[in-house]
Design a protein around this motif. Sequence first.
Motif, PDB file in Angstrom:
ATOM      1  N   GLN A 186      52.626  41.770  50.546  1.00  0.00           N
ATOM      2  CA  GLN A 186      52.710  41.857  52.006  1.00  0.00           C
ATOM      3  C   GLN A 186      51.889  40.744  52.676  1.00  0.00           C
ATOM      4  O   GLN A 186      51.651  40.789  53.888  1.00  0.00           O
ATOM      5  N   ASN A 187      51.479  39.756  51.869  1.00  0.00           N
ATOM      6  CA  ASN A 187      50.692  38.618  52.353  1.00  0.00           C
ATOM      7  C   ASN A 187      49.352  39.052  52.953  1.00  0.00           C
ATOM      8  O   ASN A 187      48.876  38.474  53.931  1.00  0.00           O
ATOM      9  N   HIS A 246      47.081  40.571  65.632  1.00  0.00           N
ATOM     10  CA  HIS A 246      47.532  40.558  64.231  1.00  0.00           C
ATOM     11  C   HIS A 246      48.508  41.705  63.964  1.00  0.00           C
ATOM     12  O   HIS A 246      48.415  42.391  62.952  1.00  0.00           O
ATOM     13  N   LYS A 247      49.445  41.886  64.868  1.00  0.00           N
ATOM     14  CA  LYS A 247      50.368  43.019  64.749  1.00  0.00           C
ATOM     15  C   LYS A 247      51.153  42.970  63.444  1.00  0.00           C
ATOM     16  O   LYS A 247      51.374  44.008  62.802  1.00  0.00           O
ATOM     17  N   LYS A 248      51.568  41.793  63.029  1.00  0.00           N
ATOM     18  CA  LYS A 248      52.342  41.676  61.792  1.00  0.00           C
ATOM     19  C   LYS A 248      51.504  42.104  60.593  1.00  0.00           C
ATOM     20  O   LYS A 248      51.984  42.820  59.706  1.00  0.00           O
ATOM     21  N   GLU A 249      50.235  41.674  60.544  1.00  0.00           N
ATOM     22  CA  GLU A 249      49.367  42.058  59.425  1.00  0.00           C
ATOM     23  C   GLU A 249      49.148  43.572  59.390  1.00  0.00           C
ATOM     24  O   GLU A 249      49.148  44.188  58.325  1.00  0.00           O
ATOM     25  N   GLN A 296      51.193  45.855  60.610  1.00  0.00           N
ATOM     26  CA  GLN A 296      52.452  46.445  60.172  1.00  0.00           C
ATOM     27  C   GLN A 296      52.611  46.326  58.654  1.00  0.00           C
ATOM     28  O   GLN A 296      53.076  47.269  57.994  1.00  0.00           O
ATOM     29  N   ASN A 297      52.217  45.186  58.102  1.00  0.00           N
ATOM     30  CA  ASN A 297      52.302  44.992  56.648  1.00  0.00           C
ATOM     31  C   ASN A 297      51.354  45.941  55.917  1.00  0.00           C
ATOM     32  O   ASN A 297      51.665  46.434  54.826  1.00  0.00           O
ATOM     33  N   HIS A 314      53.031  49.283  55.987  1.00  0.00           N
ATOM     34  CA  HIS A 314      54.176  49.231  55.070  1.00  0.00           C
ATOM     35  C   HIS A 314      53.710  49.314  53.627  1.00  0.00           C
ATOM     36  O   HIS A 314      54.297  50.005  52.787  1.00  0.00           O
TER      37      HIS A 314
END
Length: 342
Positions: free
Chosen positions: A86-87, A274-277, A279-280, A283
């Motif tokens: 998920q990076n 850092h919404k993407k982080e 979310q990851n 997840h």
Amino acid sequence: MLTRIAQQLLMTITMTATFIGLSGTSFAVQYVKAPPLTEVVNAQIQNVKDSGAVRVPLITWGGDIATILANGNSKDTAAGSIFAKQNLKLELTRTDDFGQQVKAYMEGNTPYLRGTLGMINMASELLNRDSRTKPVIIYQMTWSNGGDCLVVKSGINSAKDLKGKTIALQAYGPHVDYLAKLLRDAGLKMSDVTIKWVKDLTGTDNTPAEALYTKDIDAAMMIIPDGLMLTSNGSVGTGAEGSVKGAKIMLSTKSANRIIADVYAVRSDYFAAHKKEVQNFVHGLLQAEQKLKTIFKNKKTQLTEYKKTVTAAAEILLDSASATADAEACTGIVNMLLFRAM
């Protein structure tokens, strides 16, 4: 109180073996005061540190096995792990002292808080003073469904009998809401009992379980492995093998399984940037939970993965990888983790 999200909570088998193995105690419990966190946490709010691995707190709880698995059964994100895919680059740190968690969160050492919804609520006045640190609940891990209990000494047979009694309870811990509800349902208030606050949840000389050995304590709120130890494996304590003579588990979250919800919260400023982080991260936790189900359901065919996961959980949550030897006999407890409450 915030609305609870439906999921089931469970305890880890590794915890059971370690605590059942404890016998003998110093009885040198040091009680603490528990004023509001606004009076306890003295921290200057700073931006989240944006270099290196992101620190993610854990607490000593079975549901946190999924977080450990997602990180590659390692404190530092392992190559090829769920979180790595998920990076994410994370550093897992067990912090059972919620006041210390809140301090680290405010000072920007971590954007995350790990606790129950009740614990997050206890910190809400302090954290909502600044828009940056306002907590956003992002994930519920589990519900407590038998993992927490009230252990009482002889002569206490109902919650009403607690009136005038002295109860040991972890300060700012997961059982404050639970005790308040037990008393309220019995027509009592917190002021009807004497609370002796202790610093730690489990595993030290300053815990509710340790306090119950003393003559001054009539009852204590604790996690179920400690409760089993003190009551001779859930019956009535004989006074042998670390139990307290006459002690019994009077109530547990098995009959009140919508009281304690374990969650992750994140700082508002970090969530916005850092919404993407984030979310990851969520997840990855969902993926780890599914993987954990598969590992435990297929233990015979995935024995290597099973042992690796349990060993990592024992080492990270309990500081003792060797706790798994006896714990593997208690897989029935861990199997409760596999199913969400609907």
